[in-house]
Write a protein that holds these residues in place. Sequence first.
Motif, PDB file in Angstrom:
ATOM      1  N   UNK A 177      38.243 -62.850  -5.200  1.00  0.00           N
ATOM      2  CA  UNK A 177      37.618 -64.130  -4.876  1.00  0.00           C
ATOM      3  C   UNK A 177      37.549 -65.049  -6.090  1.00  0.00           C
ATOM      4  N   UNK A 178      37.684 -66.318  -5.813  1.00  0.00           N
ATOM      5  CA  UNK A 178      37.539 -67.375  -6.816  1.00  0.00           C
ATOM      6  C   UNK A 178      36.555 -68.371  -6.237  1.00  0.00           C
ATOM      7  N   UNK A 179      35.437 -68.585  -6.908  1.00  0.00           N
ATOM      8  CA  UNK A 179      34.373 -69.474  -6.431  1.00  0.00           C
ATOM      9  C   UNK A 179      33.872 -69.044  -5.051  1.00  0.00           C
ATOM     10  N   UNK A 180      33.860 -67.744  -4.798  1.00  0.00           N
ATOM     11  CA  UNK A 180      33.369 -67.217  -3.536  1.00  0.00           C
ATOM     12  C   UNK A 180      34.361 -67.250  -2.394  1.00  0.00           C
ATOM     13  N   UNK A 181      35.568 -67.749  -2.640  1.00  0.00           N
ATOM     14  CA  UNK A 181      36.591 -67.862  -1.606  1.00  0.00           C
ATOM     15  C   UNK A 181      37.653 -66.797  -1.836  1.00  0.00           C
ATOM     16  N   UNK A 182      38.048 -66.103  -0.775  1.00  0.00           N
ATOM     17  CA  UNK A 182      39.078 -65.071  -0.898  1.00  0.00           C
ATOM     18  C   UNK A 182      40.410 -65.720  -1.233  1.00  0.00           C
ATOM     19  N   UNK A 183      41.012 -65.269  -2.356  1.00  0.00           N
ATOM     20  CA  UNK A 183      42.309 -65.791  -2.787  1.00  0.00           C
ATOM     21  C   UNK A 183      43.354 -64.684  -2.879  1.00  0.00           C
ATOM     22  N   UNK A 184      42.974 -63.480  -2.509  1.00  0.00           N
ATOM     23  CA  UNK A 184      43.907 -62.367  -2.579  1.00  0.00           C
ATOM     24  C   UNK A 184      43.204 -61.059  -2.296  1.00  0.00           C
ATOM     25  N   UNK A 185      43.891 -59.971  -2.631  1.00  0.00           N
ATOM     26  CA  UNK A 185      43.320 -58.645  -2.415  1.00  0.00           C
ATOM     27  C   UNK A 185      43.904 -57.652  -3.415  1.00  0.00           C
ATOM     28  N   UNK A 186      43.235 -56.515  -3.542  1.00  0.00           N
ATOM     29  CA  UNK A 186      43.716 -55.441  -4.407  1.00  0.00           C
ATOM     30  C   UNK A 186      44.847 -54.738  -3.670  1.00  0.00           C
ATOM     31  N   UNK A 187      46.018 -54.738  -4.282  1.00  0.00           N
ATOM     32  CA  UNK A 187      47.213 -54.165  -3.660  1.00  0.00           C
ATOM     33  C   UNK A 187      47.401 -52.698  -4.039  1.00  0.00           C
ATOM     34  N   UNK A 188      47.041 -52.360  -5.288  1.00  0.00           N
ATOM     35  CA  UNK A 188      47.253 -50.995  -5.776  1.00  0.00           C
ATOM     36  C   UNK A 188      46.231 -50.692  -6.854  1.00  0.00           C
ATOM     37  N   UNK A 189      45.831 -49.424  -6.931  1.00  0.00           N
ATOM     38  CA  UNK A 189      44.839 -48.995  -7.914  1.00  0.00           C
ATOM     39  C   UNK A 189      45.194 -47.583  -8.336  1.00  0.00           C
ATOM     40  N   UNK A 190      45.350 -47.385  -9.670  1.00  0.00           N
ATOM     41  CA  UNK A 190      45.697 -46.055 -10.173  1.00  0.00           C
ATOM     42  C   UNK A 190      45.154 -45.883 -11.592  1.00  0.00           C
ATOM     43  N   UNK A 191      45.090 -44.635 -12.030  1.00  0.00           N
ATOM     44  CA  UNK A 191      44.602 -44.318 -13.375  1.00  0.00           C
ATOM     45  C   UNK A 191      45.754 -44.337 -14.355  1.00  0.00           C
ATOM     46  N   UNK A 192      45.570 -45.034 -15.475  1.00  0.00           N
ATOM     47  CA  UNK A 192      46.542 -45.023 -16.567  1.00  0.00           C
ATOM     48  C   UNK A 192      46.227 -43.800 -17.425  1.00  0.00           C
ATOM     49  N   UNK A 193      47.142 -42.835 -17.448  1.00  0.00           N
ATOM     50  CA  UNK A 193      46.881 -41.577 -18.159  1.00  0.00           C
ATOM     51  C   UNK A 193      46.876 -41.743 -19.673  1.00  0.00           C
ATOM     52  N   UNK A 194      47.389 -42.850 -20.191  1.00  0.00           N
ATOM     53  CA  UNK A 194      47.381 -43.092 -21.637  1.00  0.00           C
ATOM     54  C   UNK A 194      46.063 -43.710 -22.107  1.00  0.00           C
TER      55      UNK A 194
END
Length: 148
Positions: free
Chosen positions: A57-74
């Motif tokens: 969200x930007x200024x309370x308005x949806x402008x996108x979504x989380x597409x992918x989430x993963x752990x960086x092993x480094x």
Amino acid sequence: MIDSKAEVFVGGLVVVVAITFSIYISASWSRHGSSSDYPIYASFRSAEGISVGTDVRLAGVKVGSVERLELDSQTYQAKSILSIHREILIPDDSSLSIASEGLLGGNFVEVVPGASSEYLEPGDEVVDTQGSVSLIQLMMRFVAGSGE
């Protein structure tokens, strides 16, 4: 004869509703497809409370979504790919934080826009990020601090 006219009318109505529904679904997919979005990357110390599909969200308005989430092993940080609507231009000095809608509400990724006249391009990374803050940890710090 009357029954067959009614059956034809109801059958025609069902076909019109099916066509209308098909047009609506295809228009919805084309609006939310990858062609209308662009990816940006961000790493968070803690991504607690967000998952794939969480609002950006930007200024309370949806402008996108989380597409992918993963752990960086480094780096042991949560790496994310955020899908932003193509018509939204985000300054390249903007920051991202994981915010909460309230005590009982869900979390979302908040875009805090910067003042730059340059904008993020598809594939750019936002380096100024703030992970989620655990309410339990905050309460424990408050209780531990008040006893001194």
